[in-house]
Scaffold this active site. Structure first.
Site, PDB file in Angstrom:
ATOM      1  N   ASP A 192       0.831  -1.214   0.000  1.00 48.22           N
ATOM      2  CA  ASP A 192       0.000   0.000   0.000  1.00 48.22           C
ATOM      3  C   ASP A 192       0.866   1.266   0.000  1.00 48.22           C
ATOM      4  O   ASP A 192       1.678   1.464   0.890  1.00 48.22           O
ATOM      5  CB  ASP A 192      -0.843  -0.061   1.288  1.00 48.22           C
ATOM      6  CG  ASP A 192      -1.791   1.112   1.469  1.00 48.22           C
ATOM      7  OD1 ASP A 192      -1.906   1.942   0.547  1.00 48.22           O
ATOM      8  OD2 ASP A 192      -2.436   1.172   2.542  1.00 48.22           O
ATOM      9  N   HIS A 365      -4.297   4.371   6.452  1.00 47.12           N
ATOM     10  CA  HIS A 365      -3.137   3.871   5.696  1.00 47.12           C
ATOM     11  C   HIS A 365      -1.824   4.185   6.416  1.00 47.12           C
ATOM     12  O   HIS A 365      -1.696   5.199   7.093  1.00 47.12           O
ATOM     13  CB  HIS A 365      -3.119   4.497   4.303  1.00 47.12           C
ATOM     14  CG  HIS A 365      -4.322   4.160   3.487  1.00 47.12           C
ATOM     15  ND1 HIS A 365      -4.393   3.034   2.701  1.00 47.12           N
ATOM     16  CD2 HIS A 365      -5.515   4.795   3.348  1.00 47.12           C
ATOM     17  CE1 HIS A 365      -5.583   2.997   2.108  1.00 47.12           C
ATOM     18  NE2 HIS A 365      -6.286   4.049   2.479  1.00 47.12           N
TER      19      HIS A 365
END
Lengths: 552, 552
Positions: A192, A365
């Site tokens: 990610d 995130h």
């Protein structure tokens, strides 16, 4: 493909936000990781959503063994209702992920899908691949990273993650498993990149709980909290804080109600008996005992919060004294809509707590220090940054190199690139079809460049339609020319201009009549050119001009 | 208006970014401060720009004595080319401001305007008003705040400002004058609220110079710097740094070239002989000796930088080794365009330095601590926050109250509100016409809600035109129905759908023929309803349907 080689082919999620999808292939066996949608860019007028082009999978449909899901966000599962209509394969995911997916499939009339629930720690054999599920933190519960054992080596795909040391559900990221995989040796990691530009660590979800606490303490009357409908942790914290301050919680907005119901049913969301009330009951309680959880944190025009802001909601009116908490950050592109919503709420006299002025939201995130830790735990030989705009991928690639990975082992790829790996070599060896398929209403892929180009032109200066009925034999005008316009000028105030335009067309037609020209296409081009030039001179606008000749 | 009262009427700039304009009235005398434009909102399709509705001024045209300008940004002067066509009054501003304005007026064919240049410190008598110009710092040189002495009391209008203690041109904000006015007593202050949400102080423009220095030191090859075309201080710092590193500077992009030429001519921009080169000369120098200053820092599709990013610029190709500095922050709404530009530049192998990853831009507006200092220097009795979205005004109002101003002395107003002041009382006493006038090509105000609504519908699902030629006498179809569509579906792949649609229309027309109905409007409504329903069922789209009957 080369024999004994492992291929990784991203079909979405690179150089863009959303639409995440990765293909893993070994010999004649394929598995797919995630299958998400993205939202249309500004220039995709009228488009509802965008899904990956799966031509490659359809061409190799017999090879596809299974689809594995990392979590239940739209950008990871949202294309499945379309893809599963074309491809019949089992889908593996954790319970909440599949719970959310089931709803989506039902809405889209997809029956007979084979959904298989797994738990973190499980291992699933699919052809030559052994897929393991590893617990990670994210802004939705039950998120997992995947390990894929292949004959060439092990792949780790992080999915979306953050390394929350104090997650709301106490289910800490399985650091041990990542460490163990790193010890055993990992060939390739895909990770990610969303927050690759952010230094430091992403704050724990619990930080928002503390801010809720402050806000609840200060609020005298009603509290309205808007957040992403799938952020179950956030909803949990709102419920917990509400309990503490002896308030009831009503959940409002179809998508949030759906997710909350699934999460309550499956035990991912917990509320003491009687705390959650129906939205129709809110007026049975004093304002000081009510919390409304709702959608619309992105200022979406049709959402519950936007409707409240515009005094257009059936059940809730904003009144002075209301405290509104927008517990989200605007997704790029939504800044102005969010800002407009805040302004309207303030105009109605509400107190509004939003990101720019408080710590009311944390990201789901990993920031740079978390990414570094992940790299150092997994210690992959090769690295493919995924999930992010191109600049995020570049930044994440640099981060990997800063950690000591050789430049040639890091692949900043584009969707459709074929990345091929042997135990000690990786290379970009080709390209397959990849791209965007636009969904507009029931149409999947039928709106392409020509339709979009027309919509763009129509949106800018509107359209003028010139209709004339002609006698083919005698090459003369029988009726018209009539001119109808839409989106060009306000016709009632532009009669003179339209009259002159009609004269121009008449004049052009007469020229052709005199010349005995009966080529409809010549006449149409002539009308279009004359009229286009005239209108541009007079208005500096370029409406679409559509000459139609009716033949009698 | 009440006798002996002072009115302040904002006609723009409240609850919005841009379009700044304020009216000051005493008895039968009016002056206007600034006259700016704003850029269209997302839903104003095809609109080029937006100017304030000046109905109030036109209704009182004989009372308007003069327009006073604070600085040369579009959102403060950009509406003048339109307003001066309707209103003949002298315009006062500093030299650079008028220099930029002159160019705009010439482009728009406005002659015979009376522009009067002033210097900071000057005082101009206009009817009952004595207007003084006070030096402030901003992201364009020659910016001023205004003091307006009136029979009721003194007004201070800050314009856009920051309190830069180390400005690039060394012309420090005239703190003494603000202090002096505060000592003498100020009735009302209007102050810039753009950064009212930002804590602390805005960094000095010089901070960017230090970042340039770093970037120049690291860059081996060509350097391309994009910034706002009017940011002369930024251009100056680029030139200074270029000199230090023995590079030449080429300026690219029409608007930046225009501003730079005026600034060079007037001495606001200084460059040693030979440093500035023509863009056609850049290839005469090694890449390591070239800097290109250009526009496009907002990702505007037609700008120089965007064209370079898309390999579509006539004179400059991006090559690996180029260092590109985007010295700006995206204006809300432009985030995605900027992000797309960065991605394309990175794909071409350039190094890109942009805001999220560096200190490559500073704001031109005062943050909270500067606002507080301004309030404490000027010590006004009443306060009107201006320049900003509604939430910025609310925030600035709270800041004033935190500094001790009574709530009833602070006015969070909307455009068109009439704020009336006596020496010891202020109140909102009425409303005048105020709003947005949309400019589309040569049309000013001719595109309104109906045209925009049509453009929106056209942009979403396109248009279907149904043409039929009918014999009025016999009430029968002579030709057609023909169906033409644009922006609805890709026609070549939708022949069946279009055939079925034509059958539906035919069937509907036959019904009317049989019934002997010749009311064109009835027939049109019938066609529209039948076809609309059919298309929605089949496609879930709602194109505009336009039936046209040609009569023979």
């Amino acid at each position: 493909m080369s024999k004994g080689k492992l291929q990784i082919i991203p079909l979405g999620g690179l150089g863009e936000i959303g639409k995440n999808m990765t293909v893993v292939r070994y010999g004649n066996e394929i598995i797919v990781i995630d299958c998400g949608l993205s939202f249309p860019e500004d220039d995709m007028l009228g488009i509802d959503l965008v899904i990956p082009d799966i031509t490659y999978l359809l061409e190799n449909r017999d090879l596809v063994k299974a689809i594995f899901l990392t979590h239940g966000h739209e950008d990871h599962i949202g294309a499945l209702p379309y893809v599963l209509k074309q491809l019949t394969v089992p889908v593996y995911g954790t319970r909440l992920t599949l719970g959310i997916l089931e709803g989506r499939l039902k809405e889209n009339g997809v029956a007979n899908s084979s959904l298989v629930a797994v738990k973190p720690g499980d291992q699933i054999q699919a052809g030559a691949f052994k897929v393991g599920f590893i617990k990670v933190s994210h802004s939705i519960p039950d998120a997992v990273a995947l390990s894929v054992r292949t004959p060439v080596g092990t792949i780790v795909h992080t999915g979306d993650f953050k390394l929350d040391q104090t997650p709301v559900d106490n289910r800490v990221t399985d650091f041990h498993r990542f460490a163990e995989l790193g010890d055993q040796g990992v060939l390739v990691m895909l990770a990610d990149s969303t927050n690759a530009e952010r230094p430091g660590f992403t704050a724990s979800e619990r930080a928002v709980g503390a801010t809720f606490d402050d806000a609840f303490r200060k609020a005298r009357d009603r509290i309205i909290i808007a957040t992403f409908s799938s952020n179950v942790h956030r909803i949990q914290q709102a419920i917990d804080t509400a309990c503490k301050f002896k308030r009831k919680v009503a959940i409002l907005g179809r998508s949030m109600v759906n997710v909350a119901n699934i999460a309550l049913e499956q035990g991912y969301l917990n509320a003491p008996e009687g705390v959650i009330i129906d939205v129709d009951e809110i007026n049975n309680y004093p304002a000081s005992q009510v919390v409304i959880m709702t959608t619309g944190s992105q200022g979406e025009p049709m959402s519950a919060l936007s409707r409240m802001a515009m005094s257009d909601h059936k059940k809730v009116d904003i009144v002075p004294g209301d405290t509104i908490i927008i517990s989200a950050t605007p997704i790029p592109g939504n800044e102005k809509m969010v800002s407009r919503t805040i302004d309207y709420l303030l105009r109605q006299g509400a107190d509004v707590i939003y990101e720019a002025t408080s710590g009311i939201h944390v990201s789901g995130h990993a920031s740079q220090e978390e990414l570094k830790l992940m790299h150092n735990l997994v210690r992959p030989k090769f690295f493919i940054p995924v999930h992010g705009e191109f600049r995020h991928l570049v930044k994440h690639a640099k981060l990997a190199q800063d950690l000591g990975m050789p430049k040639e082992n890091v692949f900043v790829a584009e969707n459709g690139h074929v990345l091929e790996f042997s135990p000690d070599k990786g290379a970009m060896t080709g390209k397959v079809t990849a791209g965007k398929v636009l969904v507009d209403g029931l149409g999947v892929g039928d709106v392409g460049n020509i339709v979009l180009r027309d919509r763009r032109q129509l949106s800018q200066d509107g359209i003028l339609i010139v209709v004339v009925t002609m006698d083919k034999q005698r090459a003369c005008v029988v009726a018209g020319p009539d001119i109808v316009s839409r989106g060009f000028v306000y016709v009632r105030e532009s009669e003179q201009l339209m009259d002159e335009a009609r004269e121009k067309v008449k004049h052009t037609l007469e020229k052709y009549e005199t010349g005995g020209i009966t080529e409809w296409s010549t006449i149409k081009t002539g009308v279009r050119d004359t009229l286009g030039k005239f209108l541009y001179e007079r208005t500096r606008r370029r409406p679409m001009i559509l000459p139609i000749i009716m033949e009698v």
